[in-house]
Design a protein around this motif. Structure first.
Motif, PDB file in Angstrom:
ATOM      1  N   TYR A  98       8.238  -6.802 -18.557  1.00  0.00           N
ATOM      2  CA  TYR A  98       8.082  -8.322 -18.840  1.00  0.00           C
ATOM      3  C   TYR A  98       6.593  -8.797 -18.774  1.00  0.00           C
ATOM      4  O   TYR A  98       6.039  -9.139 -19.633  1.00  0.00           O
ATOM      5  N   ASN A  99       6.200  -8.346 -17.485  1.00  0.00           N
ATOM      6  CA  ASN A  99       4.788  -8.774 -17.408  1.00  0.00           C
ATOM      7  C   ASN A  99       3.497  -7.945 -17.770  1.00  0.00           C
ATOM      8  O   ASN A  99       2.612  -8.479 -17.473  1.00  0.00           O
ATOM      9  N   LEU A 100       3.923  -6.771 -18.129  1.00  0.00           N
ATOM     10  CA  LEU A 100       2.734  -6.036 -18.244  1.00  0.00           C
ATOM     11  C   LEU A 100       2.014  -6.375 -19.507  1.00  0.00           C
ATOM     12  O   LEU A 100       0.823  -6.201 -19.364  1.00  0.00           O
ATOM     13  N   THR A 101       2.654  -6.706 -20.536  1.00  0.00           N
ATOM     14  CA  THR A 101       1.663  -7.067 -21.774  1.00  0.00           C
ATOM     15  C   THR A 101       2.419  -8.183 -22.390  1.00  0.00           C
ATOM     16  O   THR A 101       3.518  -8.627 -22.555  1.00  0.00           O
ATOM     17  N   PHE A 102       1.440  -9.092 -23.307  1.00  0.00           N
ATOM     18  CA  PHE A 102       1.959 -10.325 -23.951  1.00  0.00           C
ATOM     19  C   PHE A 102       3.149  -9.657 -24.847  1.00  0.00           C
ATOM     20  O   PHE A 102       4.028 -10.322 -25.034  1.00  0.00           O
ATOM     21  N   SER A 103       2.645  -8.606 -25.740  1.00  0.00           N
ATOM     22  CA  SER A 103       3.607  -8.011 -26.719  1.00  0.00           C
ATOM     23  C   SER A 103       5.056  -7.641 -26.015  1.00  0.00           C
ATOM     24  O   SER A 103       6.030  -8.084 -27.067  1.00  0.00           O
ATOM     25  N   LEU A 104       5.097  -7.155 -24.982  1.00  0.00           N
ATOM     26  CA  LEU A 104       6.352  -6.767 -24.539  1.00  0.00           C
ATOM     27  C   LEU A 104       7.058  -8.000 -23.989  1.00  0.00           C
ATOM     28  O   LEU A 104       8.353  -8.163 -24.075  1.00  0.00           O
ATOM     29  N   ARG A 105       6.204  -8.836 -23.372  1.00  0.00           N
ATOM     30  CA  ARG A 105       7.228 -10.217 -22.964  1.00  0.00           C
ATOM     31  C   ARG A 105       7.617 -10.803 -24.279  1.00  0.00           C
ATOM     32  O   ARG A 105       8.622 -11.197 -24.303  1.00  0.00           O
ATOM     33  N   SER A 106       6.572 -11.088 -25.368  1.00  0.00           N
ATOM     34  CA  SER A 106       7.160 -11.477 -26.674  1.00  0.00           C
ATOM     35  C   SER A 106       8.545 -10.974 -27.100  1.00  0.00           C
ATOM     36  O   SER A 106       9.495 -11.707 -27.561  1.00  0.00           O
ATOM     37  N   LYS A 107       8.470  -9.592 -27.206  1.00  0.00           N
ATOM     38  CA  LYS A 107       9.677  -8.926 -27.551  1.00  0.00           C
ATOM     39  C   LYS A 107      10.697  -8.988 -26.840  1.00  0.00           C
ATOM     40  O   LYS A 107      11.935  -9.263 -27.331  1.00  0.00           O
ATOM     41  N   MET A 108      10.702  -9.249 -25.681  1.00  0.00           N
ATOM     42  CA  MET A 108      11.962  -9.566 -24.668  1.00  0.00           C
ATOM     43  C   MET A 108      12.383 -10.838 -24.879  1.00  0.00           C
ATOM     44  O   MET A 108      13.734 -11.093 -24.876  1.00  0.00           O
ATOM     45  N   GLU A 109      11.395 -11.797 -25.032  1.00  0.00           N
ATOM     46  CA  GLU A 109      11.967 -13.142 -25.335  1.00  0.00           C
ATOM     47  C   GLU A 109      12.591 -13.178 -26.549  1.00  0.00           C
ATOM     48  O   GLU A 109      13.429 -14.186 -26.734  1.00  0.00           O
ATOM     49  N   SER A 110      11.990 -12.801 -27.722  1.00  0.00           N
ATOM     50  CA  SER A 110      12.721 -12.534 -28.991  1.00  0.00           C
ATOM     51  C   SER A 110      14.174 -11.883 -28.931  1.00  0.00           C
ATOM     52  O   SER A 110      15.145 -12.567 -29.472  1.00  0.00           O
ATOM     53  N   GLU A 111      14.317 -10.975 -28.084  1.00  0.00           N
ATOM     54  CA  GLU A 111      15.642 -10.257 -28.245  1.00  0.00           C
ATOM     55  C   GLU A 111      16.608 -11.187 -27.510  1.00  0.00           C
ATOM     56  O   GLU A 111      17.640 -11.279 -27.712  1.00  0.00           O
TER      57      GLU A 111
END
Length: 140
Positions: free
Chosen positions: A70-83
């Protein structure tokens, strides 16, 4: 207890997630994967609590084993939030579409979004979910 409430309870039981309430939080909810617990801000309206709980259950369902990303990259966090948002919307939509008085063929996407106080940017998500629902209902 409403149908959605019973579905939420079933999800909570299946995922074995603990639910806690706390005051003074800066966010309405938070999922703590390490202890499989959702913390909700005290004082939310019933509708806000349901949306936040379903969103956090989305994290518990989809991200429990890889939440460290979750906190590794903005894109991973954004993807997880969208999911997590899509999980919330799908759960709410499934409940809505299962009502006997709903005509899915005349479903109003924006009315559903407005009635559930969802961000209008998710119109395409709701539209795709309804089309998927129709496709699977037609093939059943």
């Amino acid at each position: 207890m409403s149908l959605l409430d019973s579905r939420i309870k079933k999800i909570v039981d299946t995922l074995k997630v603990a639910i806690l309430y706390r005051g003074g939080m800066d966010k309405p909810g938070h999922y703590i994967a390490a202890i499989n617990t959702i913390v909700l801000k005290e004082g939310l309206t019933e509708q806000d609590e349901m949306r936040v709980l379903l969103h956090e259950l989305g994290h518990a369902s989809k991200h429990h084993k890889n939440y460290y990303l979750y906190n590794l990259t903005f894109s991973l966090r954004s993807k997880m939030e969208s999911e997590a948002e899509q999980y919330m919307i799908k759960t709410m939509l499934d409940q809505y579409l299962s009502a006997p008085d709903i005509d899915v063929l005349h479903f109003n996407y924006m009315k559903f979004i407005e009635n559930n106080e969802l961000d209008p940017k998710y119109e395409y998500v709701v539209r795709e979910m309804v089309l998927d629902y129709l496709y699977h209902a037609g093939s059943a």
